[in-house]
Scaffold this motif. Structure first.
Motif, mmCIF file in Angstrom:
data_model
loop_
_atom_site.group_PDB
_atom_site.id
_atom_site.type_symbol
_atom_site.label_atom_id
_atom_site.label_comp_id
_atom_site.label_asym_id
_atom_site.label_seq_id
_atom_site.Cartn_x
_atom_site.Cartn_y
_atom_site.Cartn_z
ATOM 1 N N LEU A 84 0.837 -1.199 0.000
ATOM 2 C CA LEU A 84 0.000 0.000 0.000
ATOM 3 C C LEU A 84 0.877 1.256 0.000
ATOM 4 N N SER A 85 1.894 1.222 0.859
ATOM 5 C CA SER A 85 2.788 2.386 0.951
ATOM 6 C C SER A 85 3.761 2.378 -0.231
ATOM 7 N N GLN A 86 4.253 3.545 -0.582
ATOM 8 C CA GLN A 86 5.218 3.664 -1.683
ATOM 9 C C GLN A 86 6.642 3.752 -1.150
ATOM 10 N N GLN A 87 6.779 4.419 0.000
ATOM 11 C CA GLN A 87 8.125 4.764 0.465
ATOM 12 C C GLN A 87 8.132 4.779 1.985
ATOM 13 N N LYS A 88 9.092 4.039 2.576
ATOM 14 C CA LYS A 88 9.205 4.097 4.041
ATOM 15 C C LYS A 88 10.235 5.169 4.379
ATOM 16 N N VAL A 89 9.819 6.157 5.173
ATOM 17 C CA VAL A 89 10.716 7.281 5.448
ATOM 18 C C VAL A 89 10.897 7.492 6.946
#
Ligand code: NAD
Length: 478
Positions: free
Chosen positions: A320-325
């Motif tokens: 679901l998420s695009q990028q873990k920041v």
């Protein structure tokens, strides 16, 4: 330019505050910051309240306070600084919006958009507790008319300002007819002044069940302190995460804005924490200080960031998420989206939003008050209520006889049940048979008789009528 007070707090506090202030600055917030130190270091330096005198001066001068979470050291008699600040500054309203960000943040309640407005100064949080007998401790639940009027007014004014259609009140007034009864009564008095806003009341137990199951059925919910404390965490959690919710604490003169979560010490110093909760508090602050256009820019950029799948670890979801920041990168992503609007999530518009102007409470004319009798609480280690009644009957006078004994509120004399379990804490009610008022001398007389016969009286509670209406509860089973 508005001067505000900032405390960076403990644990993840400094990181999320830095991220939040960077976003506000990039968005053009007209603020100047005075930083104060509160929390763990102040506690450990020997200040039991966690805040120094000169820090109070700054908070009171600036009147607007943005506070990161702090760590309250375990044990050692340290007072919760949050409760102290709220009460010392008269921050009577705690406002917690709980919005679902479906489908970008996982929740079972995609349509949830609830604002909990919690009374913040009184109820059981007056913190007046005593041990009275070997077996019984008590906590006083204080509810005041000014407290109820201010918070209910606030809830309706908030609903009107933010175009919300309904205010719901939660109480337990089927049991607590005096305290919660007053809260509910004041709600019923004020609601008709807002004919454009629907109103309803739920008993808190079934209301809480409905909120957890079908939050879409609610809009703004106003409630006394304890229920609000518990249910605002429930609401924030089921909306998605406690890490995403902010809160405003508002008073007549000052206001404090914060995240609802704590200092998460295990996550500290690793650039992991989600700054969203504090940012949500800061957005409420911007609206409060009349910078609604900046608040709107920040909120829409934040919604867009989440919508673009830029997520910190706590909301990150594979697929679901695009990028873990990290904390810093999340702030940079929000800054990069300033001026943009979300496309799937609903964009906000805060035009004309400002601090709410709630009419000041005016003390009402004095009510005619009559003393009708007295409850004398007794520490007695026996078991048989008839035996206690025989003893207590020796201290009553023919004019003011013993009319009732209860144990933890349940009638045990006359005609109690042998099944009722009793502890060592008894309430003996003295009431004249003719219902006529008594004077205080009569109470002193009963107490001095009790002293003579060796009855251990632990407290008294006067029984009053206001405007001719008896204003005390009956014994359960009476
Ligand atoms: P907490 O809210 O600090 O943490 C609970 C859980 O949520 C932890 O797993 C934590 O890692 C996670 N979490 C919290 N905020 C997060 C964020 N921004 N991003 C990602 N994950 C986050 O609650 P706690 O562990 O019960 O309390 C820790 C300390 O915080 C205690 O000393 C407590 O007294 C204090 N506290 C302070 C405040 C406040 O200052 N307003 C409020 C609650 C607790």
């Amino acid at each position: 330019m508005k001067r505000i007070t900032v405390a960076k707090g403990d644990g993840i506090g400094p990181e999320i505050m830095e991220a939040t202030l960077a976003i506000l600055q990039a968005a053009g917030a007209q603020i100047e910051v005075d930083e104060i130190e509160v929390g763990e270091q102040v506690y450990l330096a020997g200040n039991k309240s966690g805040i120094a005198e000169d820090a109070w001066d700054v908070i009171r001068r600036n009147k607007v306070f943005l506070k990161a979470p702090i760590t309250t050291p375990q044990g050692g008699g340290y007072k919760s600084l949050n409760v102290t600040i709220r009460k010392m500054l008269g921050l009577y309203a705690n406002v917690r919006p709980c919005l679902s960000l479906h489908p970008f943040v996982k929740t079972k309640h995609p349509g949830m958009d609830v604002v909990i407005i919690r009374e913040n100064e009184e109820d059981l949080y007056a913190g007046i507790e005593h041990q009275q007998t070997d077996e019984v401790v008590q906590c006083l639940k204080l509810i005041s008319r000014p407290g109820c009027e201010k918070i209910v007014q606030y809830a309706f004014a908030y609903a009107r300002q933010y175009n919300r259609s309904k205010v719901t009140c939660f109480t337990k007034d089927n049991i607590m007819k005096q305290t919660d009864g007053l809260f509910h009564r004041v709600f019923d008095e004020i609601a008709p002044n807002y004919p454009d806003i629907q109103n309803e009341h739920w008993i808190v137990d079934i209301g809480a069940a409905k909120l957890a199951d079908t939050p879409e059925a609610f809009d703004v919910i106003v409630m006394p302190n304890l229920y609000g404390d518990v249910l605002s965490d429930v609401a924030a959690q089921i909306a998605g995460s406690v890490g995403l919710a902010g809160s405003a604490n508002l008073g007549e003169k000052c206001a404090m804005f914060e995240a609802i979560h704590g200092s998460a010490p295990r996550r500290a110093g690793q650039n992991l924490a989600n700054p969203s909760g504090l940012l949500q508090g800061a957005i409420m602050m911007l609206n409060h200080i009349g910078q609604a256009n900046v608040a709107e820019r920040v909120q829409n950029a934040w919604l867009k960031t989440l919508e673009d799948g830029v997520h910190t670890y706590d909301v990150y979801q594979e697929g679901l998420s695009q990028q873990k920041v990290g904390t810093k990168e999340f702030a940079e992503a929000v800054i990069a989206r300033l001026g943009q609007q979300p496309t799937t999530l609903k964009a906000v518009s805060y035009a004309n939003t400002q601090a709410l102007d709630i009419p000041k409470y005016k003390r009402k004319p004095l009510i005619d008050k009559q003393l009708l009798g007295v409850d004398v609480f007794v520490h007695w280690p026996g078991n048989d209520p008839d035996e206690l009644a025989a003893l207590v009957n020796r201290v009553s006078t023919p004019a003011i006889p013993l009319s009732l004994i209860t144990n933890r509120g349940i009638k045990v004399w006359p005609n109690g049940f042998s099944e009722t379990s009793c502890t060592d804490h008894w309430r003996c009610r003295f009431l004249p048979t003719d219902g006529q008022p008594i004077n205080k001398q009569a109470i002193i007389h009963i107490l001095s008789n009790a002293l003579e016969v060796g009855i251990d009286t632990i407290k008294t509670e006067n029984l009053y009528a206001f405007n001719g209406q008896p204003a005390f509860s009956m014994g359960q089973g009476q």
